[in-house]
Design a protein around this motif. Structure first.
Motif, mmCIF file in Angstrom:
data_model
loop_
_atom_site.group_PDB
_atom_site.id
_atom_site.type_symbol
_atom_site.label_atom_id
_atom_site.label_comp_id
_atom_site.label_asym_id
_atom_site.label_seq_id
_atom_site.Cartn_x
_atom_site.Cartn_y
_atom_site.Cartn_z
ATOM 1 N N LEU A 85 0.640 -1.360 0.101
ATOM 2 C CA LEU A 85 -0.185 -0.226 0.052
ATOM 3 C C LEU A 85 0.825 1.028 0.010
ATOM 4 O O LEU A 85 0.501 2.281 -0.768
ATOM 5 N N LEU A 86 2.058 1.191 0.449
ATOM 6 C CA LEU A 86 2.838 2.509 0.754
ATOM 7 C C LEU A 86 3.818 2.519 -0.315
ATOM 8 O O LEU A 86 4.044 3.430 -0.889
ATOM 9 N N SER A 87 4.489 1.190 -1.020
ATOM 10 C CA SER A 87 5.373 1.215 -1.851
ATOM 11 C C SER A 87 4.932 1.498 -3.280
ATOM 12 O O SER A 87 5.295 2.227 -4.097
ATOM 13 N N ALA A 88 3.362 0.921 -3.516
ATOM 14 C CA ALA A 88 3.082 1.280 -4.918
ATOM 15 C C ALA A 88 2.840 2.812 -5.491
ATOM 16 O O ALA A 88 3.316 3.391 -6.456
ATOM 17 N N PRO A 89 2.501 3.692 -4.649
ATOM 18 C CA PRO A 89 2.337 5.099 -4.863
ATOM 19 C C PRO A 89 3.679 5.662 -5.093
ATOM 20 O O PRO A 89 3.892 6.702 -6.074
ATOM 21 N N LEU A 90 4.738 5.178 -4.157
ATOM 22 C CA LEU A 90 6.221 5.788 -4.397
ATOM 23 C C LEU A 90 6.763 5.221 -5.789
ATOM 24 O O LEU A 90 7.234 6.052 -6.447
ATOM 25 N N VAL A 91 6.405 4.036 -5.958
ATOM 26 C CA VAL A 91 6.984 3.620 -7.140
ATOM 27 C C VAL A 91 6.506 4.320 -8.495
ATOM 28 O O VAL A 91 7.132 4.793 -9.306
ATOM 29 N N ALA A 92 5.403 4.466 -8.574
ATOM 30 C CA ALA A 92 4.651 5.180 -9.582
ATOM 31 C C ALA A 92 5.119 6.648 -9.617
ATOM 32 O O ALA A 92 5.340 7.256 -10.560
#
Length: 282
Positions: A85-92
């Motif tokens: 949940l935290l990593s996906a927006p950061l990667v995007a």
């Protein structure tokens, strides 16, 4: 252009590996398994989830859902819902040019009802410990509002939801500040990671502990962690510091207390640090 997929996957896996290699009291790590999970399961989860998480063809919500599915197929348990949940927006956010946090805000505000539906499905599939029903925006029901609005409603009781509505303020502030301060004072190996984890654990009652055991116990753990951190800061030798952390770790695990949200936030902090470094080099 931002970072290519290969570098995004490497940064994500590196953050997950560094977190699991650090002695984080109450959580799973290479020094001691716990809560019927092993350190190897977390490493395997990072490997399995990295492909969907960095798939630029997928919207953010779908990345989270497919990464949860890949994790389930690989290890059979929920090891990384909060991390995803935290990593996906950061990667995007790191896939675009410009400032990482500014891009993150754009990613979060662009998430749609479809993203909400995928994230709700991911949460139900992962079945995180202590998940109950909610009066509004229950994840077992179809979403009635976009994801950011649902996260705003949950943000007072859940630290991961709070990151969505603050552009990850605690990750970029509390965690990253502690990590970078530890590096600046000469800490090496796992110790900057421990510093970030303990910063989260002492700053807020852990959401995962609160869901499973209640807010009173979560706050008591926070206070206990503060006392441990004070002693740790006054101890010079590595063996003595490890001994103090292991004692606190054993006590928490004996009480079935797992500060999982603090660990998830730590991964996000490490990922931000890595992505920023890669973007600066690029």
């Amino acid at each position: 252009m931002g970072l290519p997929r290969q570098k995004l996957a490497a940064a994500y896996q590196s953050a997950c590996r560094a977190e699991i290699e650090a002695l984080k009291p109450g959580n799973v790590h290479v020094f001691a398994d716990g809560h019927r999970m092993s350190a190897q399961q977390f490493l395997d989860s990072a490997q399995a989830s990295s492909r969907p998480l960095t798939d630029t063809a997928l919207p953010v919500g779908r990345r989270i859902l497919e990464a949860v599915q890949a994790t389930r197929e690989t290890v059979g348990v929920n090891t990384n819902l909060g991390i995803l949940l935290l990593s996906a927006p950061l990667v995007a956010a790191a896939e675009a040019d410009g400032d990482l946090r500014e891009n993150l805000g754009k990613v979060l505000r662009a998430m749609t009802m479809d993203d909400a539906g995928a994230v709700f499905a991911a949460i139900v599939l992962a079945s995180p410990g202590g998940l109950g029903s909610a009066e509004t925006h229950d994840v077992r029901e179809a979403p009635a509002v976009p994801l950011l609005e649902a996260m705003r409603e949950a943000s007072q009781r859940d630290m991961i939801a709070r990151q969505y509505v603050t552009d990850f303020a605690d990750v970029f502030g509390t965690g990253l500040d502690a990590y970078e301060a530890a590096v600046a004072r000469g800490e090496t190996d796992m110790w900057p990671v421990v510093a970030a984890y303990m910063a989260f654990l002492t700053a807020f009652p852990d959401s995962h502990v609160a869901r499973k055991h209640g807010i009173a116990i979560a706050d008591a753990v926070r206070q206990q962690a503060s006392a441990v951190k004070t002693r740790l800061d006054q101890t010079a030798g590595e063996e003595a510091r490890i001994s103090q952390l292991l004692a606190f770790d054993a006590e928490l695990k004996a009480r079935h207390i797992n500060p999982g949200t603090s660990a998830d936030l730590t991964v996000a902090c490490l990922l931000v640090h890595s992505l920023r470094s890669e973007l600066a080099c690029g």
